[in-house]
Design an enzyme around this catalytic site. Structure first.
Site, PDB file in Angstrom:
ATOM      1  N   LYS A 105       0.837  -1.192   0.000  1.00  0.00           N
ATOM      2  CA  LYS A 105       0.000   0.000   0.000  1.00  0.00           C
ATOM      3  C   LYS A 105       0.882   1.256   0.000  1.00  0.00           C
ATOM      4  CE  LYS A 105      -4.644   0.827   1.360  1.00  0.00           C
ATOM      5  NZ  LYS A 105      -5.774   0.566   2.225  1.00  0.00           N
ATOM      6  N   LYS A 115      -6.147 -13.225 -12.264  1.00  0.00           N
ATOM      7  CA  LYS A 115      -6.623 -13.875 -11.034  1.00  0.00           C
ATOM      8  C   LYS A 115      -7.985 -13.298 -10.649  1.00  0.00           C
ATOM      9  CE  LYS A 115      -5.650 -14.300  -6.194  1.00  0.00           C
ATOM     10  NZ  LYS A 115      -5.239 -13.692  -5.013  1.00  0.00           N
ATOM     11  N   LYS A 150     -11.987  -9.626  -6.035  1.00  0.00           N
ATOM     12  CA  LYS A 150     -12.953  -8.536  -5.851  1.00  0.00           C
ATOM     13  C   LYS A 150     -12.411  -7.230  -6.405  1.00  0.00           C
ATOM     14  CE  LYS A 150     -13.248  -9.011  -1.347  1.00  0.00           C
ATOM     15  NZ  LYS A 150     -13.006 -10.365  -0.858  1.00  0.00           N
TER      16      LYS A 150
HETATM   17  P1  ATP Z   1      -9.222  -8.628  -2.457  1.00  0.00           P
HETATM   18  O1  ATP Z   1      -9.354  -8.252  -3.917  1.00  0.00           O
HETATM   19  O2  ATP Z   1      -9.867  -7.642  -1.523  1.00  0.00           O
HETATM   20  O3  ATP Z   1      -7.839  -9.084  -2.072  1.00  0.00           O
HETATM   21  P2  ATP Z   1     -10.008 -11.285  -2.988  1.00  0.00           P
HETATM   22  O4  ATP Z   1     -11.106 -11.391  -3.999  1.00  0.00           O
HETATM   23  O5  ATP Z   1      -8.608 -11.510  -3.475  1.00  0.00           O
HETATM   24  O6  ATP Z   1     -10.146  -9.897  -2.281  1.00  0.00           O
HETATM   25  P3  ATP Z   1      -9.560 -12.308  -0.381  1.00  0.00           P
HETATM   26  O7  ATP Z   1     -10.520 -11.845   0.656  1.00  0.00           O
HETATM   27  O8  ATP Z   1      -8.230 -11.652  -0.516  1.00  0.00           O
HETATM   28  O9  ATP Z   1     -10.316 -12.259  -1.796  1.00  0.00           O
HETATM   29  O10 ATP Z   1      -9.308 -13.866  -0.252  1.00  0.00           O
HETATM   30  C1  ATP Z   1      -9.984 -14.744   0.623  1.00  0.00           C
HETATM   31  C2  ATP Z   1      -9.413 -16.125   0.405  1.00  0.00           C
HETATM   32  O11 ATP Z   1      -9.685 -16.572  -0.928  1.00  0.00           O
HETATM   33  C3  ATP Z   1      -7.900 -16.195   0.559  1.00  0.00           C
HETATM   34  O12 ATP Z   1      -7.571 -17.399   1.227  1.00  0.00           O
HETATM   35  C4  ATP Z   1      -7.365 -16.209  -0.860  1.00  0.00           C
HETATM   36  O13 ATP Z   1      -6.133 -16.910  -0.956  1.00  0.00           O
HETATM   37  C5  ATP Z   1      -8.474 -16.941  -1.599  1.00  0.00           C
HETATM   38  N1  ATP Z   1      -8.564 -16.464  -2.980  1.00  0.00           N
HETATM   39  C6  ATP Z   1      -8.969 -15.250  -3.382  1.00  0.00           C
HETATM   40  N2  ATP Z   1      -8.953 -15.136  -4.731  1.00  0.00           N
HETATM   41  C7  ATP Z   1      -8.519 -16.328  -5.201  1.00  0.00           C
HETATM   42  C8  ATP Z   1      -8.295 -16.866  -6.519  1.00  0.00           C
HETATM   43  N3  ATP Z   1      -8.527 -16.150  -7.606  1.00  0.00           N
HETATM   44  N4  ATP Z   1      -7.843 -18.138  -6.614  1.00  0.00           N
HETATM   45  C9  ATP Z   1      -7.617 -18.888  -5.513  1.00  0.00           C
HETATM   46  N5  ATP Z   1      -7.810 -18.443  -4.247  1.00  0.00           N
HETATM   47  C10 ATP Z   1      -8.262 -17.195  -4.079  1.00  0.00           C
HETATM   48 MG    MG Z   2      -6.855 -11.001  -2.118  1.00  0.00          MG
END
Ligand code: ATP
Ligand code: MG
Length: 368
Positions: free
Chosen positions: A126, A205, A208
């Site tokens: 960040k 990947k 969100k």
């Molecule tokens: P942000 O964009 O806010 O980081 P995110 O969509 O990446 O959110 P997280 O809350 O960071 O989701 O992840 C929650 C869990 O889901 C973590 O254990 C992370 O490793 C897993 N995860 C998130 N996105 C993926 C993905 N595309 N493939 C595999 N595992 C994922």
């Molecule tokens: Mg994440």
């Protein structure tokens, strides 16, 4: 090996496996969250003990709307139970229902070197991007350490990106134990396998933050539209393709039964198919894959008291465990006034003080 040749070693009983993991309620769960994390939680819930929490205190550093946070916490609980998290096996609770953890965070903070936190990537990333970071984000690994240590967790299933934070946790627990005696159990990370990187609708990947998600419980008609709009490569239909290079196929292979998956892979290799067909197959496969979970979700939504009861029972179980660990830590570092006055209570409602010297009193030494 016996040290002196005279004593026969007594085999230690195997230490119980206590699994712990938390998931942030910062948005609705997407396929990446399910295949990358939630599925593993469910697989591990039959360990000796399993604790899973909805990390609302962590989410406070990103979700600033109280109503939205409340709704996200509720939805996360409903989603997890619908997906197969079984409250008879695992303790499911909301992080902020266990205030012992925030007190433990302070105790840990007093043994946390600034430099250690400055090297942690969530904060570093960040800062590098020139974004403002608050102390919540900076100290997030300490709260995460307290989350783990409060339940004597031995195994923490995490993605690659969280391994560093488990190291921080082990560091802090080690320092505290060194100063005050064997208070904390040192956890080990368990890297989650498979679904390591679920691609999003744009091939990056799924995340969100990239606005490329397919959500586990989104409306099927809306999801179908999203799937039909997934970007594909522009090579001619008849050209044979490697299925594993195509994000559409990767998504399909997560959901489809083995036989269908093999057939689809064959179609790719032979060429002469259209991406439209794959998209339609994906729409169907995902509807099938999550059909049971959707049905369970509908039933749970119609019975809000049930989810409340699950979270309340989970919080009670989690608090009892965290109370024990916190009392151990308080006693060890000399914070015994609250214990003697019965402000905090040990097991079975008895005042937590034992009157023994700090840190050596629990009889639970040798933690690793
Ligand atoms: P942000 O964009 O806010 O980081 P995110 O969509 O990446 O959110 P997280 O809350 O960071 O989701 O992840 C929650 C869990 O889901 C973590 O254990 C992370 O490793 C897993 N995860 C998130 N996105 C993926 C993905 N595309 N493939 C595999 N595992 C994922
Ligand atoms: Mg994440």
């Amino acid at each position: 090996m016996p040290a002196d040749g005279n004593t026969t070693p007594v085999p230690k009983p195997p230490a119980p496996t206590r699994v712990l993991s938390g998931i942030q309620p910062t948005g609705r769960f997407h396929w990446g969250n399910y295949f990358g994390a939630i599925r593993q939680y469910i697989d591990l819930q039959t360990a000796d003990e399993a604790y899973y929490f909805i990390a609302d205190l962590h989410a406070l550093t990103t979700v600033r709307e109280p109503d939205r946070l409340r709704a996200l916490v509720h939805d996360a609980a409903v989603d997890l139970v619908s997906l197969g998290l079984d409250p008879d096996h695992a303790t499911l609770f909301v992080q902020s229902d266990v205030p012992e953890v925030t007190e433990l965070t302070w105790l840990l903070m007093t043994v946390t070197p600034m430099g250690l936190l400055e090297r942690c990537h969530a904060y570093k990333d960040k800062k590098t991007r020139g974004l403002p970071a608050d102390a919540g984000l900076f100290t997030y690994p300490v709260l995460m350490s307290a989350d783990i240590l409060a339940y004597d967790a031995t195994v923490v299933p995490v993605g690659e990106d969280q391994v560093q934070h488990i190291e921080v946790c082990r560091d802090l627990a080690g320092t505290f134990n060194h100063l005050y005696g064997e208070v904390f159990t040192l956890p080990k990370p368990r890297l989650v396998e498979g679904g390591g990187r679920v691609p999003g609708t744009d091939g990056q990947k799924m995340s969100k933050s990239y606005d490329n998600t397919l959500d586990v419980f989104e409306d099927l008609a809306a999801q179908k539209k999203k799937i039909m709009r997934i970007t594909t490569d522009s090579r001619p239909m008849e050209e044979p393709k490697n299925p594993d290079d195509d994000h559409l196929y990767v998504l399909y292979s997560l959901m489809a039964p083995e036989a269908d998956r093999a057939k689809m892979a064959d179609l790719y290799r032979r060429g002469g198919f259209g991406y439209g067909e794959v998209k339609k197959a994906l729409v169907e496969a995902s509807a099938q894959f999550f059909a049971e979970a959707r049905a369970r979700r509908a039933a749970l939504e119609a019975d809000p008291d049930r989810i409340e009861a699950i979270l309340t029972a989970g919080a009670e179980r989690a608090r009892a465990k965290a109370r024990d660990v916190l009392d151990r830590a308080r006693r060890a570092c000399g914070l015994t006034r609250g214990l003697t006055r019965g402000l905090t209570r040990g097991k079975a409602g008895k005042p937590g003080i034992s009157g023994q010297p700090a840190g050596k009193s629990s009889g639970k030494g040798g933690r690793a």
